[in-house]
Design a protein around this motif. Structure first.
Motif, short mmCIF file in Angstrom:
data_model
loop_
_atom_site.label_atom_id
_atom_site.label_comp_id
_atom_site.label_asym_id
_atom_site.label_seq_id
_atom_site.Cartn_x
_atom_site.Cartn_y
_atom_site.Cartn_z
N PHE A 1 1.06 -1.07 0.01
CA PHE A 1 -0.13 -0.15 -0.09
C PHE A 1 1.01 1.22 -0.14
N MET A 2 1.92 1.10 0.70
CA MET A 2 2.69 2.46 0.93
C MET A 2 3.55 2.66 -0.23
N ALA A 3 3.83 1.39 -1.09
CA ALA A 3 4.46 1.65 -2.22
C ALA A 3 3.84 1.70 -3.60
N ARG A 4 2.58 1.95 -3.38
CA ARG A 4 1.56 1.52 -4.64
C ARG A 4 1.57 2.33 -5.68
N ASP A 5 2.11 3.68 -5.42
CA ASP A 5 2.30 4.44 -6.86
C ASP A 5 3.61 3.87 -7.51
N ASN A 6 4.50 3.53 -6.75
CA ASN A 6 5.84 3.17 -7.57
C ASN A 6 5.71 1.77 -8.25
N ILE A 7 4.68 0.87 -7.51
CA ILE A 7 4.24 -0.58 -8.32
C ILE A 7 3.59 -0.07 -9.50
N LYS A 8 2.76 0.67 -9.51
CA LYS A 8 1.75 0.90 -10.50
C LYS A 8 2.50 1.55 -11.70
N ASN A 9 3.56 2.59 -11.44
CA ASN A 9 4.46 3.12 -12.35
C ASN A 9 5.44 2.03 -13.01
N ILE B 1 10.58 -5.33 -1.49
CA ILE B 1 11.55 -6.26 -2.50
C ILE B 1 12.15 -7.20 -1.34
N PHE B 2 12.89 -6.52 -0.26
CA PHE B 2 13.99 -7.44 0.49
C PHE B 2 13.09 -8.33 1.17
N VAL B 3 11.98 -7.97 1.70
CA VAL B 3 11.12 -9.03 2.44
C VAL B 3 10.54 -10.23 1.39
N ILE B 4 10.33 -9.78 0.07
CA ILE B 4 9.73 -10.93 -1.02
C ILE B 4 11.18 -11.88 -1.12
N THR C 1 14.59 0.05 -9.31
CA THR C 1 15.57 0.80 -8.53
C THR C 1 15.09 2.14 -7.99
N SER C 2 13.95 2.72 -8.72
CA SER C 2 13.46 3.97 -8.29
C SER C 2 12.39 4.07 -7.08
N PHE C 3 11.98 2.71 -6.84
CA PHE C 3 11.11 2.38 -5.67
C PHE C 3 11.57 3.34 -4.30
N ASN C 4 10.61 3.71 -3.66
CA ASN C 4 10.89 4.26 -2.52
C ASN C 4 11.06 3.54 -1.36
N ASP C 5 11.44 3.98 -0.29
CA ASP C 5 11.97 3.08 0.81
C ASP C 5 10.93 1.93 1.28
N TYR C 6 9.66 2.03 1.22
CA TYR C 6 8.68 1.18 1.54
C TYR C 6 8.77 -0.03 0.31
#
Length: 755
Positions: free
Chosen positions: A218-226, A245-248, A235-240
């Motif tokens: 949810f916190m990275a939803r915009d990054n994931i959509k883009n 990705i680290f958790v996955i 590599t341009s994802f925000n910290d969340y």
């Protein structure tokens, strides 16, 4: 004039700059007690109290069925017989810790529970690491509630994995938010280590991973959509997004068995659920084995490649540490290589296969009921805080609230949502809508991201554990933990708004006692019989007259210290009373009724009578010449072999026999029988009169069949209110405890002195 001699000389002593010319003229007290020292001393004090509460009478309670399993197999490991991982008893980490405890302290009920008591005490210090998020006061409140929480204290004195998981969950949350704060890579290493320990401890780790993954998505939803639309690189994802990705990367190899959810679609058995099959529950059969190996290897290789390509400096080494720990522990340090398949595949596969079994057979409102009896303090504070933030957020939260209300109304309609007593398509649809809306709701509030996370963690924990097929009292600790942190954060923010002035002390005292009087009168109005007709009218009139008088007093005070401050000080006595009742509830559960299931928290407990019988057997063996070689036969009917496997672990001549069959007992010195298999007439001649005792007993589960209409009628039925309050305060039950009995027979040749 000699300017040098008149120059003022100063030195730093104890944190103060001291004038040498005045050092003999003024009394000086060094600054020994600064704020940080006092803060740390408070935590040490809370730890000592918590440790004392956890160690007091730790070995006195009769060993529970589950504890006996954990204790017996840890004992086998301790004496060198090894251990093979079995997901029925969860991860291997518990057995290694308990066997280590046996090594240091010997095998006993105390040492069986000591690792849990120790971890349940050390967890008190973890909120210190969250003071930047919870606040100084919030971290103190968190430690206090962790120390006295009825459920957490109880399962800190119980040989199960659950207290370990709370420690792991809390440390994972700390590591995640510390990394967000300072980007220090050490927190990634700590996170990966405790992710591994979580997976080797208990399968509730999968639920926790799902919770933090949903929040990060949810916190990275915009990054994931883009990224999906090719607008930005990963590599341009925000910290969340990066942390997601680290958790996955860490979790992917452990999630291989999740594909077994679709085994009926692809017609391959990936997690066997047939108890009559030779294949253990949760493992794949025939061609499913090759499929499982391929899926597991693909996910493992994917994690290695992604960690190396995405950010090898940050993610690759933590992943290697994670997978190495999982490999070493599940194989019991290479002594059981089959632990790889049971750990990586069967751990999840077993519990997917068990979902429909729904062990415990508890209703959907089970954790609401349990929480309202024991964890009312963090739940109540969290509810009030959440309500305040929802009001503050206004229109942002309005849509999910409307959807939640509509879903509740439809689900409460038996005709619309149920067919022949089972939920229908309409009910399932609105149940999913309800769950989704409840998950989204905390993310719509106007608050910090950390606040949103705490609310999300608390609500999603409740929903996921409610949805899970198995509902047991020990699982409520996983719901309690986020509510404790959330309520501590709320209390921190509350008390930072409370202003204190010495000139207003008299007003604070008046508000305090006014609040106590208000609570007392409200209690009388709700619970007491106020008489009939005229007497009732006069009593109600008098109560409301006093309410009006109190309102007038508080209104007058609010003109001096403000309405907000009056309201804040009015809430403090309520908080104090709630704290007292929480401690009282915890004490009664853990020290008065700790092995008597008048408590709903106690699930099918071994009776204290069995504990005494075990001491009787020890005394008989000691008085005889045979000692540990004395011949004992234990009936296996109704799983009676547990906890006797633990209690008789050191005896050399014990057999566990099915006494529904004809068993030769001519050479048996001590018989332990189910009530179903009591000795027949001729067989009794060789034994003393059988001693009947409760083997195990349980809380009367009359609440299971309650309907929504029953809940509503309880709210407006004073008699039901009184019954509920009698249980809440005095633990008075309307029904008898459930129990199953056993018999002890001793051969007549033994001149047993019972003194």
């Amino acid at each position: 004039m000699n300017l040098r001699n008149n120059k003022i000389q100063k030195r730093n002593i104890g944190g103060y700059w001291i004038n040498d010319n005045e050092i003999h003229d003024k009394f000086y007290v060094p600054k020994f007690f600064d704020k940080d020292l006092i803060y740390n001393l408070i935590f040490i004090f809370i730890f000592l109290v918590a440790f004392s509460l956890r160690l007091y009478s730790l070995g006195d309670r009769a060993v529970h069925h589950d504890e006996s399993l954990h204790g017996y197999f840890a004992y086998q490991m301790y004496i060198g017989s090894g251990y093979e991982h079995n997901p029925l008893m969860h991860g291997i980490f518990l057995f290694q810790l308990v066997s280590l405890s046996f090594f240091f302290f010997g095998d006993s009920e105390f040492s069986l529970r000591f690792p849990m008591a120790l971890v349940g005490s050390i967890i008190i210090f973890l909120p210190i690491l969250m003071k930047d998020r919870l606040g100084h006061l919030g971290s103190i409140f968190a430690s206090l509630m962790l120390a006295i929480s009825p459920s957490i204290l109880y399962f800190s004195r119980f040989a199960r994995n659950d207290i370990f998981m709370l420690f792991i969950f809390l440390l994972l949350v700390i590591a995640m938010w510390k990394y967000f704060s300072n980007k220090d890579s050490k927190w990634l290493y700590i996170f990966s280590i405790f992710m591994a320990i979580g997976f080797i401890t208990k399968e509730t780790q999968y639920i926790f991973v799902a919770i933090i993954s949903m929040f990060l998505i949810f916190m990275a939803r915009d990054n994931i959509k883009n990224w999906l639309f090719g607008k930005i690189p990963i590599t341009s994802f925000n910290d969340y997004g990066k942390f997601l990705i680290f958790v996955i990367i860490l979790s992917a190899p452990m999630l291989a068995a999740s594909i077994s959810i679709f085994q009926n679609v692809i017609n391959i058995t990936l997690a066997n659920n047939d108890t009559n099959s030779l294949t253990p529950i949760g493992l794949p059969e025939s061609n499913g084995q090759l499929f499982a190996i391929i899926i597991s290897l693909l996910l493992l290789l994917s994690s290695i490649l992604v960690s190396f390509i995405f950010n090898k400096k940050l993610f690759f080494l933590p992943f290697l540490i994670f997978i190495s720990l999982v490999f070493l522990f599940f194989t019991n340090f290479l002594s059981n290589l089959s632990g790889i398949s049971t750990g990586i595949w069967q751990s999840l596969g077993y519990w997917i296969a068990q979902q429909d079994v729904a062990r415990g057979s508890q209703p959907w409102y089970y954790y609401i009921t349990l929480g309202s009896i024991y964890e009312f303090m963090p739940l109540g504070i969290s509810f009030l805080g959440f309500s305040y933030l929802l009001i503050k957020s206004r229109y942002l939260s309005l849509f999910p609230i409307v959807i939640i209300i509509v879903s509740f109304v439809i689900l409460a309609d038996n005709e619309a949502s149920y067919t022949n007593g089972k939920i229908n398509t309409t009910g399932i649809f609105f149940q999913l809508i309800l769950y989704f809306s409840l998950l989204i709701l905390p993310l719509t509030i106007k608050a910090s991201n950390f606040y949103k996370f705490l609310f999300f963690w608390a609500i999603s924990s409740f929903l996921l554990y409610t949805y899970a097929g198995e509902k047991m009292p020990w699982l409520i600790t996983n719901i309690t933990l986020p509510f404790i942190l959330l309520s501590s954060k709320i209390l921190n923010d509350f008390f930072t708004r409370v202003k204190f002035s010495y000139s207003h002390i008299k007003y604070y005292i008046i508000i305090f006692f006014s609040a106590l009087l208000f609570i007392n009168l409200l209690w009388r109005l709700i619970t007491h019989d106020l008489g009939t007709e005229t007497e009732q009218f006069l009593n109600i009139w008098l109560i409301f007259l006093i309410f009006g008088f109190l309102f007038f007093i508080l209104q007058s005070i609010s003109r001096v210290i403000s309405k907000k401050q009056t309201f804040y000080y009015f809430l403090i006595p309520l908080l104090l009373l709630t704290s007292i009742f929480t401690f009282r509830s915890s004490w009664i559960l853990n020290y008065n009724n700790f092995d008597t299931p008048n408590e709903m928290m106690i699930y099918t407990q071994t009776s204290p009578h069995l504990h005494k019988v075990s001491k009787t057997i020890d005394k008989i063996a000691f008085q005889s010449l045979e000692e540990k070689s004395i011949r004992i036969s234990v009936d296996t009917t109704d799983a009676f072999s547990w906890p006797w496997q633990w209690y008789l672990r050191q005896y050399e001549n014990v057999t566990f026999d099915d006494h529904t069959q004809d068993i030769n007992i001519d050479d048996v010195s001590i018989l332990l029988l189910s009530y179903k298999n009591d000795l027949r007439g001729p067989e009794r001649n060789n034994f003393t009169q059988g001693q009947k005792f409760p083997f195990r007993w349980w809380f009367p589960e009359k609440y299971k069949n309650a309907k929504f209409s029953d809940v509503v009628s309880t709210i407006f039925d004073k008699n039901r209110w009184n019954n509920s309050l009698d249980y809440f305060i005095y633990r008075k039950l309307e029904y008898d405890l459930g129990s199953i009995d056993s018999y002890l027979y001793i051969q007549k040749d033994y001149n047993y002195d019972s003194r």
